[in-house]
Write an enzyme that holds these catalytic residues in place. Structure first.
Site, mmCIF file in Angstrom:
data_model
loop_
_atom_site.group_PDB
_atom_site.id
_atom_site.type_symbol
_atom_site.label_atom_id
_atom_site.label_comp_id
_atom_site.label_asym_id
_atom_site.label_seq_id
_atom_site.Cartn_x
_atom_site.Cartn_y
_atom_site.Cartn_z
ATOM 1 C CB SER A 83 -0.959 -0.054 1.051
ATOM 2 O OG SER A 83 -0.160 0.378 2.549
ATOM 3 C CB VAL A 84 1.461 3.849 -1.791
ATOM 4 C CG1 VAL A 84 1.794 5.456 -1.683
ATOM 5 C CG2 VAL A 84 2.425 3.146 -2.168
ATOM 6 N N GLY A 92 6.899 7.905 -6.513
ATOM 7 C CA GLY A 92 7.835 6.676 -6.919
ATOM 8 C C GLY A 92 7.915 5.797 -5.703
ATOM 9 C CB ILE A 93 6.307 5.352 -2.561
ATOM 10 C CG1 ILE A 93 6.754 6.883 -2.002
ATOM 11 C CG2 ILE A 93 6.202 4.442 -1.218
ATOM 12 C CD1 ILE A 93 5.722 7.426 -0.841
ATOM 13 C CG LEU A 94 3.917 0.439 -6.206
ATOM 14 C CD1 LEU A 94 3.762 -0.744 -5.097
ATOM 15 C CD2 LEU A 94 2.710 0.583 -7.027
ATOM 16 C CB THR A 95 8.537 2.434 -8.746
ATOM 17 O OG1 THR A 95 7.323 2.613 -9.579
ATOM 18 C CG2 THR A 95 9.647 2.104 -9.653
ATOM 19 C CB SER A 118 -6.092 -4.889 -4.377
ATOM 20 O OG SER A 118 -4.942 -3.974 -4.520
ATOM 21 C CD GLU A 119 -6.086 -0.058 -7.601
ATOM 22 O OE1 GLU A 119 -6.553 0.693 -8.563
ATOM 23 O OE2 GLU A 119 -5.295 0.315 -6.344
ATOM 24 C CE1 TYR A 123 1.880 -5.059 -6.686
ATOM 25 C CE2 TYR A 123 -0.290 -5.417 -7.217
ATOM 26 C CZ TYR A 123 0.797 -5.045 -6.427
ATOM 27 O OH TYR A 123 0.485 -4.382 -5.184
ATOM 28 C CG PHE A 409 -0.638 -14.645 -0.288
ATOM 29 C CD1 PHE A 409 0.097 -13.892 -0.537
ATOM 30 C CD2 PHE A 409 -1.092 -15.641 -1.154
ATOM 31 C CE1 PHE A 409 0.546 -13.642 -1.885
ATOM 32 C CE2 PHE A 409 -0.615 -15.787 -2.493
ATOM 33 C CZ PHE A 409 0.446 -14.745 -2.712
#
Length: 409
Positions: A83-84, A92-95, A118-119, A123, A409
């Site tokens: 999550s972010v 750029g946090i997820l990357t 979830s989306e 990915y 999970f």
């Protein structure tokens, strides 16, 4: 980006998990559910993005073993709790977390990473491809009848509480794990997951019931289900909601489906997350009265192409050179020669001319045998460079049993 990535300190788990909860709507979990996820979290394999003293991003990786075609149990990182914070998007946090995580998975010596999305749109750019689908649907039991194998009458059914039946159900699950690609061997603690039944998640249905299927005193299957009572002017129209069903043989599974389709005061059996090749489809008298839809289930990412392709077997002899594109994990890029059959495989780098060109995402989709390379080629995502190579590889990568992830999970 001004945030810092840190390995999770167990002392700040509540803050870290709170960011995840808020990202998924902010609905509070039950104490039992939250407590289980706290125990299952592996801090050394989890990271948080911190803006000063404020946690603004989360990501974890469970230690799993995944069944692959041929029955081997392969180490796989179960990517989870990603999550972010909404206040920190597009920085750029997820990357950065995906980059750090895949570097870590490689350092841990695990050739695969897997996740549920979830989306789904997120990915693919990180190399994950849909490798297993799940079936969702319902059976109209007022208009559909089941024809079960004759030996289903030799299976007896017995009610039990979830707690009483837990060990027997887990033993059945463990015996099924090697039989189907995509299934996860449960580590200690995970056996509690099917027992979590918070009232807020029942949508008007009863607490979970459990029925054990037995033959000669041995438990050969089980069903977890709930009943949602419904009434209208014509009478009862309740719903049987199947939470989990497993049998060690066709007779055991058929006996359980027959039971669920005959529960008093109900007119429908609803199920979610079942294998796409589930046997019930061939027991029903009228498939048109059984609404069914497919949904993406397990996503697979080859972290180490050579090791991952060597870890499974192939249902037909194969000798093919892949030209692999993988900008996010460049150590995978280049040409790989895969030779293998039902006994084993070798995958090594080569300078030989490529037979097929694709990205690591397509290899992930095809890896468990549930998505064909021919199908991916029809979408322009695999290019055939040697005539005949596409069919050869597609047949070899297939699986006689559809891959399936039985729980999230």
């Amino acid at each position: 980006m001004t945030t810092e990535l840190r390995v999770l300190d167990p002392a700040v788990w509540d803050d870290w998990y709170g960011v995840l909860e808020l990202a998924f709507g902010g609905v509070e979990e039950s104490d039992e559910e939250r407590g289980l996820w706290r125990e299952l979290t592996e801090p050394a394999r989890s990271i948080g993005a911190w803006d000063g003293d404020l946690c603004v991003g989360t990501a974890g990786a469970f230690t799993f073993r995944l069944t692959v075609p041929g029955g081997a149990s392969v180490p796989a990182a179960g990517v989870t709790m990603v999550s972010v914070a909404g206040t920190h998007r597009r920085r750029g946090i997820l990357t950065s977390m995906m980059r750090r995580q895949l570097d870590d998975v490689r350092a841990w010596g695990e050739p695969l990473a897997v996740l549920t999305a979830s989306e789904p749109a997120i990915y693919g750019r990180f190399g994950y491809g849909v490798a297993a689908y799940s079936a969702y649907g319902s059976i109209d039991t007022t208009r559909v009848r089941l024809t079960v194998p004759a030996d289903a009458d030799g299976v007896t059914l017995r009610r039990a509480t979830l707690a009483e039946a837990a060990d027997a159900c887990e033993a059945v699950y463990a015996r099924l794990v090697p039989r189907r690609p995509g299934m996860l061997a449960r580590r200690p603690g995970w056996e509690r997951l099917p027992l979590i039944d918070p009232p807020g998640d029942r949508d008007g249905a009863s607490p979970r019931h459990c029925v054990l299927a037995e033959r000669d005193g041995e438990v050969v299957g089980f069903a977890h289900y709930a009943i949602k009572p419904q009434w209208d002017f014509t009478g009862a129209s309740g719903v049987v909601a199947v939470r989990e069903l497993a049998g060690l043989d066709p007779a055991a599974e058929a006996a359980l489906w027959r039971f669920l389709c005959s529960v008093d005061l109900t007119s429908q059996v609803r199920f979610h997350s079942r294998p796409v090749d589930d046997g019930w489809q061939h027991l029903v008298s009228d498939f048109r009265r059984c609404a069914m839809t497919l949904r993406d289930g397990l996503y697979v990412r080859l972290v180490e192409v050579g090791a991952a392709l060597e870890a499974r077997t192939y249902q037909a002899p194969v000798d093919v050179v892949f030209e692999v594109e993988d900008a996010f994990c460049p150590w995978n890029e280049g040409r790989w020669r895969l030779t293998g059959d039902a006994k084993g495989a070798v995958c090594v780098r080569t300078d030989d001319a490529a037979d097929l060109a694709l990205s690591v995402r397509e290899l992930g989709s095809a890896y468990l045998g549930g998505v064909s390379l021919v199908s991916l080629a029809a979408a322009g995502r695999v290019r055939e460079l040697r005539e005949g190579a596409l069919v050869e590889a597609s047949v070899a990568f297939g699986s006689p049993v559809a891959p399936w992830l039985p729980h999230g999970f």
